[in-house]
Design an enzyme around this catalytic site. Structure first.
Site, PDB file in Angstrom:
ATOM      1  N   TYR A  26       0.836  -1.209   0.000  1.00 56.76           N
ATOM      2  CA  TYR A  26       0.000   0.000   0.000  1.00 56.76           C
ATOM      3  C   TYR A  26       0.868   1.255   0.000  1.00 56.76           C
ATOM      4  O   TYR A  26       0.618   2.200  -0.765  1.00 56.76           O
ATOM      5  CB  TYR A  26      -0.914  -0.031   1.217  1.00 56.76           C
ATOM      6  CG  TYR A  26      -1.793   1.187   1.371  1.00 56.76           C
ATOM      7  CD1 TYR A  26      -2.858   1.414   0.512  1.00 56.76           C
ATOM      8  CD2 TYR A  26      -1.563   2.103   2.393  1.00 56.76           C
ATOM      9  CE1 TYR A  26      -3.671   2.525   0.651  1.00 56.76           C
ATOM     10  CE2 TYR A  26      -2.375   3.218   2.546  1.00 56.76           C
ATOM     11  CZ  TYR A  26      -3.424   3.427   1.678  1.00 56.76           C
ATOM     12  OH  TYR A  26      -4.228   4.540   1.835  1.00 56.76           O
ATOM     13  N   ALA A  42       3.842   1.645  -1.072  1.00 53.91           N
ATOM     14  CA  ALA A  42       4.510   1.809  -2.365  1.00 53.91           C
ATOM     15  C   ALA A  42       3.585   2.463  -3.387  1.00 53.91           C
ATOM     16  O   ALA A  42       4.008   3.321  -4.169  1.00 53.91           O
ATOM     17  CB  ALA A  42       4.993   0.458  -2.882  1.00 53.91           C
ATOM     18  N   LYS A  90       1.115   4.480  -2.717  1.00 46.52           N
ATOM     19  CA  LYS A  90       0.901   5.871  -2.331  1.00 46.52           C
ATOM     20  C   LYS A  90       2.160   6.720  -2.556  1.00 46.52           C
ATOM     21  O   LYS A  90       2.071   7.928  -2.786  1.00 46.52           O
ATOM     22  CB  LYS A  90       0.447   5.955  -0.877  1.00 46.52           C
ATOM     23  CG  LYS A  90      -0.959   5.383  -0.658  1.00 46.52           C
ATOM     24  CD  LYS A  90      -2.010   6.082  -1.522  1.00 46.52           C
ATOM     25  CE  LYS A  90      -3.415   5.593  -1.243  1.00 46.52           C
ATOM     26  NZ  LYS A  90      -4.443   6.309  -2.035  1.00 46.52           N
TER      27      LYS A  90
END
Length: 247
Positions: free
Chosen positions: A155, A157, A159
């Site tokens: 997650y 990565a 974002k």
């Protein structure tokens, strides 16, 4: 008092519930014509039951990973209104897995939704905004993109990719007076968080200097600022909303 978004046209993705719904409602309250986009048509039924003094909300069941459908939706909105002023890329997926146990199918899907579809939506919306020499694009990042988090490598990565896309997009689109910014929330007390994830993260609330979760409405307030002319000289910013966690 004049509404902050009077006559503005906005698209908000992931608007079926939680943060996205709060953003769509706040924009409409401030006079915007809002297209509330969500994959789940059932989650958009809330739009049938609300009325606003000047703004409007239209439900749009749409898979943001279907690039042809996204392009058609943006062109339809442009044809109906003559302009597109605001895009909020809020839709996203999240999963929690320790690094050695990452599910690669979930990883691919998260990148497809959180990063690739977001970039594509930016691209299509910016084509309209370039012609009118104005617009505001707001992307939903996360504090974990900068800080990392145990069990959230995948997650965080995706974002991180959102933040990079925001910064590069801001540089490319500045000459057209299109603002591109991102919001990076900490933990937010959505219904999903409170019902499903709160126990998993209950100890982390003690690490928040404000001593509580953010509310979806507080995230929407910052979106309103970035969408309105109050931020007309603001671009390329990643605004943290975390109750002091990053201090």
């Amino acid at each position: 008092m004049k509404e902050l978004l009077n006559n503005k046209v906005a698209i908000v993705t992931g608007a079926g519930r939680g943060i996205g719904r709060s953003i769509a409602e706040k924009f409409a309250t401030e006079g915007a014509i809002v297209y509330a986009v969500d994959l789940n048509e059932t989650d958009l039924h809330w739009t049938d039951d609300v009325q606003f003094e000047s703004g409007e909300v239209y439900a749009s069941a749409l898979d943001i990973c279907d690039f042809q459908a996204v392009k058609a939706e943006v062109m339809k909105i442009k044809k109906e209104n003559g302009h597109l002023d605001i895009l909020v890329n809020n839709a996203g997926l999240i999963s929690y897995e320790l690094f050695p146990m990452i599910d690669y199918e979930k990883l691919r899907k998260m990148f497809e939704v959180n990063a690739i579809a977001l970039i594509h939506f930016m691209m299509i919306a910016s084509r309209v905004m370039q012609r009118q020499k104005s617009g505001s694009i707001i992307n939903m990042a996360s504090q974990v993109a900068a800080k990392g988090a145990r069990g959230q490598l995948s997650y965080s990565a995706t974002k991180g990719a959102v933040i990079s896309a925001t910064l590069s997009g801001a540089k490319e689109l500045a000459e057209y007076h299109i603002r591109v910014n991102a919001i990076a929330p900490g933990m937010v007390g959505t219904d999903r968080f409170k019902n499903v994830l709160a126990e998993k993260f209950s100890q982390k609330i003690n690490d928040i200097p404000f001593g509580r979760l953010a509310t979806p409405d507080e995230i929407a307030d910052t979106c309103l600022y970035l969408a309105s002319d109050m931020s007309k000289y603001v671009t390329g910013q990643i605004i943290g909303i975390d109750g002091g966690v990053t201090l």
